[in-house]
Design an enzyme around this catalytic site. Sequence first.
Site, short mmCIF file in Angstrom:
data_model
loop_
_atom_site.label_atom_id
_atom_site.label_comp_id
_atom_site.label_asym_id
_atom_site.label_seq_id
_atom_site.Cartn_x
_atom_site.Cartn_y
_atom_site.Cartn_z
N CYS B 90 0.68 -1.19 -0.03
CA CYS B 90 0.00 -0.04 -0.03
C CYS B 90 0.79 1.08 -0.08
O CYS B 90 1.48 1.50 -1.11
CB CYS B 90 -1.15 -0.13 1.39
SG CYS B 90 -2.13 1.19 1.10
N HIS B 207 -3.66 -5.79 0.92
CA HIS B 207 -3.06 -5.78 2.27
C HIS B 207 -2.78 -7.30 2.69
O HIS B 207 -3.74 -7.68 3.16
CB HIS B 207 -3.56 -5.26 3.18
CG HIS B 207 -3.39 -3.65 3.43
ND1 HIS B 207 -2.53 -2.88 4.08
CD2 HIS B 207 -4.15 -2.64 2.72
CE1 HIS B 207 -2.52 -1.84 3.66
NE2 HIS B 207 -3.49 -1.49 3.04
N GLU B 209 -1.00 -8.58 4.86
CA GLU B 209 -0.51 -8.65 6.43
C GLU B 209 -1.90 -8.90 7.14
O GLU B 209 -1.92 -9.47 7.93
CB GLU B 209 0.01 -7.65 6.64
CG GLU B 209 -0.59 -6.37 7.14
CD GLU B 209 -0.87 -5.41 5.85
OE1 GLU B 209 -0.61 -5.82 4.77
OE2 GLU B 209 -1.43 -4.21 6.14
#
Lengths: 79, 232
Positions: B90, B207, B209
């Site tokens: 990002c 994302h 994560e």
Amino acid sequence: MKVEVRISLKRDVLDPQGEAIRRVLTRLGYTEVSAVRVGKLMLLDVEGEEREHVRARVEEACRELLANPIIEDFEVRVL
Amino acid sequence: MTWRRPKIGVVRFPGSNRDADAMRAVELCGGEAVPVWHESEDLLGVTGVLIPGGFSYGDYLRAGAMAAHSPVMKAVRKHAEAGGPVLGICNGLQILLEAGLLPGAMLPNRSLRFIHKEVFLRVERDDTPLLGKLRCGQVLRLPIAHKEGNWFAPPEVFQEVERQRLIALRYCSAEGEVAEAYNPNGALAAVAGLTNREGNVLGMMPHPECRVDPFLGEPFGKPFIAALVEVS
């Protein structure tokens, strides 16, 4: 010295913000406005005696940080 | 055999906000997450780098522009140029673009709105170390959360991107079809992720994560973080 830096999106880069503003202007009756492009204006105080040197330094700063040459053009004016 | 736990540096800028989740994801994938402050001029002995999401320096000037010129990015550049793995997520991708480590630039989303939703992504490359746990054509579902994800490159740059096959991920439908209707932000060629020519730098808007711990949903993000840990 006062230096003015104008940063604008390159001609072939779409400016959705400018387009949104143009649409509202049309709605308000400003139908003669056919395009809006939004840019940035920066005013710098720069120490230095020689105008051309000051200009060269600010142009260097534009290439390194102030503008992104992939999407933006810049114009430096020593006032 | 000694147990190897690669050290992954998670870079923190003022305004980073995905760093804690990124560190946890690294640990879940078997790495040791080491926070690296933006003023640090060296990478504290880490062998892999993760640049997390957030709003570094408040997105002043252009998203990622200020962070790209911070002291730590000099060290990240050196690490990348030596072939060290770097994953930017990002804001991390925005920073890699502004630093010139990946090609092109980000514009505001076509809608001018901050978009936070789950999207489908099609894997376009699986022959680089950081994408090695994926398969070309595979469809992933990951969240995006950004206002500047409208990737752009002038024609001559885009030609090179295509010729060198630098597109890693593209926005698509649940079935893997790439079309404008499935492009959330207007990105050129629906680009959601890019790699460099050498394949050791990967940047992505979605994302990963957020989708490593199975508690949070199907772990579509794990192959990215696990690959970073494994090759570091």
